[in-house]
Design a protein around this motif. Structure first.
Motif, PDB file in Angstrom:
ATOM      1  N   ALA A 218       0.826  -1.203   0.000  1.00  0.00           N
ATOM      2  CA  ALA A 218       0.000   0.000   0.000  1.00  0.00           C
ATOM      3  C   ALA A 218       0.865   1.260   0.000  1.00  0.00           C
ATOM      4  O   ALA A 218       0.568   2.229  -0.711  1.00  0.00           O
ATOM      5  CB  ALA A 218      -0.938  -0.004   1.208  1.00  0.00           C
ATOM      6  N   ASP A 219       1.934   1.274   0.787  1.00  0.00           N
ATOM      7  CA  ASP A 219       2.857   2.416   0.776  1.00  0.00           C
ATOM      8  C   ASP A 219       3.455   2.624  -0.613  1.00  0.00           C
ATOM      9  O   ASP A 219       3.580   3.757  -1.093  1.00  0.00           O
ATOM     10  CB  ASP A 219       3.992   2.189   1.782  1.00  0.00           C
ATOM     11  N   GLN A 220       3.836   1.524  -1.252  1.00  0.00           N
ATOM     12  CA  GLN A 220       4.425   1.627  -2.587  1.00  0.00           C
ATOM     13  C   GLN A 220       3.437   2.229  -3.579  1.00  0.00           C
ATOM     14  O   GLN A 220       3.805   3.079  -4.409  1.00  0.00           O
ATOM     15  CB  GLN A 220       4.885   0.244  -3.061  1.00  0.00           C
ATOM     16  N   ILE A 221       2.185   1.790  -3.503  1.00  0.00           N
ATOM     17  CA  ILE A 221       1.163   2.321  -4.414  1.00  0.00           C
ATOM     18  C   ILE A 221       0.927   3.803  -4.138  1.00  0.00           C
ATOM     19  O   ILE A 221       0.853   4.630  -5.076  1.00  0.00           O
ATOM     20  CB  ILE A 221      -0.146   1.528  -4.270  1.00  0.00           C
ATOM     21  N   GLU A 222       0.805   4.182  -2.875  1.00  0.00           N
ATOM     22  CA  GLU A 222       0.550   5.590  -2.563  1.00  0.00           C
ATOM     23  C   GLU A 222       1.696   6.478  -3.021  1.00  0.00           C
ATOM     24  O   GLU A 222       1.468   7.553  -3.620  1.00  0.00           O
ATOM     25  CB  GLU A 222       0.299   5.783  -1.066  1.00  0.00           C
ATOM     26  N   LEU A 223       2.927   6.059  -2.757  1.00  0.00           N
ATOM     27  CA  LEU A 223       4.063   6.888  -3.149  1.00  0.00           C
ATOM     28  C   LEU A 223       4.183   6.973  -4.664  1.00  0.00           C
ATOM     29  O   LEU A 223       4.463   8.055  -5.215  1.00  0.00           O
ATOM     30  CB  LEU A 223       5.358   6.334  -2.545  1.00  0.00           C
ATOM     31  N   CYS A 225       1.734   6.844  -6.811  1.00  0.00           N
ATOM     32  CA  CYS A 225       0.683   7.760  -7.286  1.00  0.00           C
ATOM     33  C   CYS A 225       1.057   9.226  -7.050  1.00  0.00           C
ATOM     34  O   CYS A 225       0.717  10.103  -7.857  1.00  0.00           O
ATOM     35  CB  CYS A 225      -0.637   7.440  -6.599  1.00  0.00           C
ATOM     36  N   ARG A 226       1.769   9.493  -5.978  1.00  0.00           N
ATOM     37  CA  ARG A 226       2.198  10.873  -5.711  1.00  0.00           C
ATOM     38  C   ARG A 226       3.229  11.352  -6.741  1.00  0.00           C
ATOM     39  O   ARG A 226       3.209  12.513  -7.161  1.00  0.00           O
ATOM     40  CB  ARG A 226       2.822  10.972  -4.320  1.00  0.00           C
ATOM     41  N   LEU A 227       4.124  10.462  -7.133  1.00  0.00           N
ATOM     42  CA  LEU A 227       5.268  10.863  -7.945  1.00  0.00           C
ATOM     43  C   LEU A 227       5.019  10.747  -9.452  1.00  0.00           C
ATOM     44  O   LEU A 227       5.693  11.419 -10.242  1.00  0.00           O
ATOM     45  CB  LEU A 227       6.492  10.006  -7.577  1.00  0.00           C
ATOM     46  N   ASP A 232      -3.259  11.632 -13.314  1.00  0.00           N
ATOM     47  CA  ASP A 232      -4.624  12.025 -13.649  1.00  0.00           C
ATOM     48  C   ASP A 232      -5.071  11.465 -14.993  1.00  0.00           C
ATOM     49  O   ASP A 232      -6.257  11.511 -15.329  1.00  0.00           O
ATOM     50  CB  ASP A 232      -4.766  13.545 -13.638  1.00  0.00           C
ATOM     51  N   ARG A 233      -4.135  10.915 -15.761  1.00  0.00           N
ATOM     52  CA  ARG A 233      -4.464  10.352 -17.072  1.00  0.00           C
ATOM     53  C   ARG A 233      -4.202   8.848 -17.101  1.00  0.00           C
ATOM     54  O   ARG A 233      -4.023   8.260 -18.165  1.00  0.00           O
ATOM     55  CB  ARG A 233      -3.627  11.043 -18.155  1.00  0.00           C
ATOM     56  N   ALA A 234      -4.188   8.248 -15.923  1.00  0.00           N
ATOM     57  CA  ALA A 234      -3.890   6.817 -15.837  1.00  0.00           C
ATOM     58  C   ALA A 234      -4.864   6.120 -14.902  1.00  0.00           C
ATOM     59  O   ALA A 234      -5.373   6.710 -13.949  1.00  0.00           O
ATOM     60  CB  ALA A 234      -2.459   6.594 -15.347  1.00  0.00           C
ATOM     61  N   ILE A 235      -5.114   4.867 -15.192  1.00  0.00           N
ATOM     62  CA  ILE A 235      -5.854   3.969 -14.311  1.00  0.00           C
ATOM     63  C   ILE A 235      -4.804   3.099 -13.618  1.00  0.00           C
ATOM     64  O   ILE A 235      -4.056   2.368 -14.275  1.00  0.00           O
ATOM     65  CB  ILE A 235      -6.829   3.086 -15.111  1.00  0.00           C
ATOM     66  N   ILE A 236      -4.709   3.209 -12.307  1.00  0.00           N
ATOM     67  CA  ILE A 236      -3.725   2.430 -11.560  1.00  0.00           C
ATOM     68  C   ILE A 236      -4.318   1.071 -11.230  1.00  0.00           C
ATOM     69  O   ILE A 236      -5.342   0.964 -10.551  1.00  0.00           O
ATOM     70  CB  ILE A 236      -3.283   3.157 -10.274  1.00  0.00           C
ATOM     71  N   SER A 237      -3.661   0.045 -11.744  1.00  0.00           N
ATOM     72  CA  SER A 237      -4.165  -1.317 -11.650  1.00  0.00           C
ATOM     73  C   SER A 237      -3.268  -2.155 -10.739  1.00  0.00           C
ATOM     74  O   SER A 237      -2.066  -1.907 -10.619  1.00  0.00           O
ATOM     75  CB  SER A 237      -4.215  -1.941 -13.053  1.00  0.00           C
ATOM     76  N   LEU A 238      -3.884  -3.163 -10.115  1.00  0.00           N
ATOM     77  CA  LEU A 238      -3.174  -4.057  -9.196  1.00  0.00           C
ATOM     78  C   LEU A 238      -3.196  -5.486  -9.737  1.00  0.00           C
ATOM     79  O   LEU A 238      -4.161  -5.898 -10.381  1.00  0.00           O
ATOM     80  CB  LEU A 238      -3.853  -4.053  -7.823  1.00  0.00           C
ATOM     81  N   GLY A 258      -5.085   4.285  -3.349  1.00  0.00           N
ATOM     82  CA  GLY A 258      -5.329   5.055  -4.557  1.00  0.00           C
ATOM     83  C   GLY A 258      -5.508   4.272  -5.834  1.00  0.00           C
ATOM     84  O   GLY A 258      -5.720   4.871  -6.894  1.00  0.00           O
ATOM     85  N   ALA A 259      -5.428   2.948  -5.805  1.00  0.00           N
ATOM     86  CA  ALA A 259      -5.585   2.163  -7.019  1.00  0.00           C
ATOM     87  C   ALA A 259      -7.040   2.155  -7.481  1.00  0.00           C
ATOM     88  O   ALA A 259      -7.964   2.378  -6.688  1.00  0.00           O
ATOM     89  CB  ALA A 259      -5.087   0.739  -6.790  1.00  0.00           C
ATOM     90  N   ASP A 260      -7.225   1.856  -8.785  1.00  0.00           N
ATOM     91  CA  ASP A 260      -8.553   1.927  -9.398  1.00  0.00           C
ATOM     92  C   ASP A 260      -9.051   0.584  -9.927  1.00  0.00           C
ATOM     93  O   ASP A 260     -10.240   0.428 -10.175  1.00  0.00           O
ATOM     94  CB  ASP A 260      -8.526   2.883 -10.601  1.00  0.00           C
ATOM     95  N   ARG A 261      -8.148  -0.324 -10.145  1.00  0.00           N
ATOM     96  CA  ARG A 261      -8.465  -1.523 -10.921  1.00  0.00           C
ATOM     97  C   ARG A 261      -7.756  -2.726 -10.294  1.00  0.00           C
ATOM     98  O   ARG A 261      -6.684  -2.579  -9.701  1.00  0.00           O
ATOM     99  CB  ARG A 261      -7.988  -1.312 -12.358  1.00  0.00           C
TER     100      ARG A 261
END
Length: 559
Positions: A218-223, A225-227, A232-238, A258-261
């Protein structure tokens, strides 16, 4: 130097994901036909692929990764059949995987020709370990491989006129990759693809190997998304795997981050210990009042298809779908479950609140009957639940205790579970129809001189001989007790009497529960059932007397 080195977590003291709540379902993508298929001992042939594909459609998946067509002729032919036979609904997008090699990318576009909606999924491994020992390449070389692949995909997609092609990129082994390099390579790919708000790129951040606790992912995903400058033009998938047994937890925490998919498979089939179990994650959302968008109302059929197509058995303890997940053997659990169902029935409430159950089994096509099963660990609540479900008898508490001891003695002697049907049979032969020295035939009222008494004549058989006996008392039960005491010396006292209708309606049977006390102080129940409440009561009394007689017989034989 130690053999195993602990994973070094990120420093993210201002993380925000722990304060977030999942409020809606992610976009789901099934990878059963690709990632799941490549993990099978016997990969699926065309017929099984088709059956599983149709099942995924019925469940409601709108994105399905159908294969790796450039690497497998079976996958290529299957994809061509889907497209040419027009078997892909207009609202469903197929996804195909390819490595960042020109010839594989070109073959991939041949495979999707004519598809109305397709996602081309590009990947290459980026982890420090794979860079060092597999590719022996530095960051620049790994980035160039990804950018070249992205460029070729963009060129070929621009030539497609008969469908829409979307892009997806995965820095494989994301969890073992430095966050700054993951961001750098994904930025580089998106610089080629130039996503927009209207046409977003999917950036898939896989936990290809689960290396740490789920909070680290989760930390990796959040960081990330910040960087990531294209956030704003991407769907973050897991795409989580289950090496540490926490694939579902990692995906749930990553959604908070912050993931979407979410990509995964039915029941978690996948390489090594498996992929994310989409069934579990989706139904977890259901239990929180969130519409998952997927239909698992017939979980048994979904399980049947998955087991047939994969030749892998769904474990008995798999959440929601396993044979035993709605089964309680423990007596305290059984008692609580029974009381929970009774409370809901009595109050008429719609909100599901039953101890030990997070979801109503009926919502996923399971039945109440197998929830409680009986073995030597079971208690009165479970036994009573099964008797009510099988036969309609609602046992008084003291009878619940007594019968649970009967069942426990039987299961202790065999060491086996007692099926519900056998529990019902045991109840009937113990309390309703025990071995009979005394048989009731009929009765009729007689004139009685005492105002507060009633007199009856009873036609009975005792020890094989027919008798007409007369007794008086404050009702037929009291009268029969007095008659038997006077005629045969059967001096038993009624300690408790309870009754109820077996089912709603004027024509239903009645049940009567009679507790007798012998001269020696032993208390035994008998149960009667009849359309006439009076006859049900008499039958219950006779059953209790026969049990008392049997007890005396046993005591005599032992002497």
């Amino acid at each position: 130097m130690p053999k195993y080195v602990p994973f070094q977590p990120l420093s993210l003291p201002d993380r925000t994901w722990p304060n977030q709540t999942i409020r809606h379902a992610p976009v789901w993508c099934s990878v059963d036909l690709r990632d799941g298929n490549q993990a099978l001992i016997n990969p699926m042939g065309p017929a099984k692929k088709m059956e599983l594909f149709k099942t995924l459609l019925r469940i409601g998946f709108k994105e399905i990764e159908v294969g790796f067509p450039a690497a497998s002729e079976t996958d290529f032919s299957f994809l061509r059949e889907l497209i040419e036979q027009q078997l892909i609904p207009d609202d469903v997008t197929i996804q195909v995987l390819t490595q960042a090699r020109p010839q594989l990318i070109e073959r991939t576009f041949e495979a999707i020709a004519g598809a109305k909606n397709a996602i081309v999924h590009l990947y290459n491994s980026t982890s420090t370990l794979q860079r060092r020992v597999v590719f022996r390449a530095d960051k620049a070389e790994i980035t160039k491989l990804a950018v070249d692949g992205a460029t070729r995909i963009h060129e070929l997609a621009s030539q497609v006129s008969d469908g829409r092609v979307r892009y997806q990129y995965s820095p494989e082994s994301f969890t073992g990759t430095e966050i700054d390099f993951s961001v750098e390579i994904c930025d580089a790919v998106c610089n080629v693809w130039q996503p927009t708000i209207e046409n977003k790129t999917i950036i898939n951040l896989p936990s290809t190997v689960e290396l740490a606790t789920p909070n680290v992912y989760a930390d990796q995903i959040e960081l990330f998304c910040r960087l990531f400058k294209f956030r704003d033009r991407a769907i973050i998938s897991l795409h989580t795997h289950n090496d540490r047994g926490t694939g579902v937890a990692a995906s749930e925490l990553a959604l908070l981050a912050g993931a979407d998919r979410v990509e995964g498979t039915l029941f978690g089939n996948g390489e090594r210990t498996g992929n994310l179990d989409i069934v579990t994650m989706a139904l977890n959302l259901t239990t929180q009042g969130i519409d998952s968008g997927l239909d698992f109302s017939n979980i048994k059929e979904v399980r049947r298809v998955a087991e047939f197509c994969t030749e892998l058995k769904v474990h008995e303890r798999t959440p929601y779908a396993g044979d035993l997940v709605f089964t309680a053997f423990s007596g305290s659990h059984q008692d609580a479950i029974k009381k929970g169902y009774d409370a809901m029935k009595e109050s008429g409430q719609e909100q599901f609140e039953v101890p030990y159950l997070t979801i109503d089994p009926a919502d996923i096509g399971r039945q109440y009957d197998p929830i409680i099963r009986v073995n030597s660990q079971s208690g009165k609540g479970g036994v009573a639940y099964l008797v009510e479900n099988e036969l309609g008898f609602r046992l008084p508490r003291r009878l619940q205790v007594a019968f649970s001891q009967v069942v426990q003695q039987a299961t202790d002697s065999t060491g086996q579970e007692m099926p519900a049907r056998e529990v019902g049979k045991k109840f009937l032969e113990t309390y309703v129809s025990p071995p009979a020295e005394l048989v009731y035939r009929s009765h009729k009222p007689l004139e009685c001189d005492l105002e507060d008494q009633e007199m009856f004549q009873f036609s009975i058989e005792y020890q094989g001989v027919a008798h007409e006996v007369v007794g008086q008392g404050n009702g037929p039960l009291d009268a029969l007790v007095h008659a038997l005491t006077e005629k045969f010396g059967l001096a038993y006292d009624i300690q408790d009497y309870q009754e109820h209708a077996m089912e709603a309606g004027s024509g239903s049977s009645a049940a009567a529960y009679i507790l007798l006390k012998t001269p020696e102080g032993t208390e035994l129940y008998g149960v009667g059932q009849h359309r006439s409440l009076t006859k049900a009561s008499i039958l219950g009394l006779v059953a209790a007397i026969n049990r008392c007689l049997g007890l005396s017989r046993d005591a005599t034989s032992k002497r």
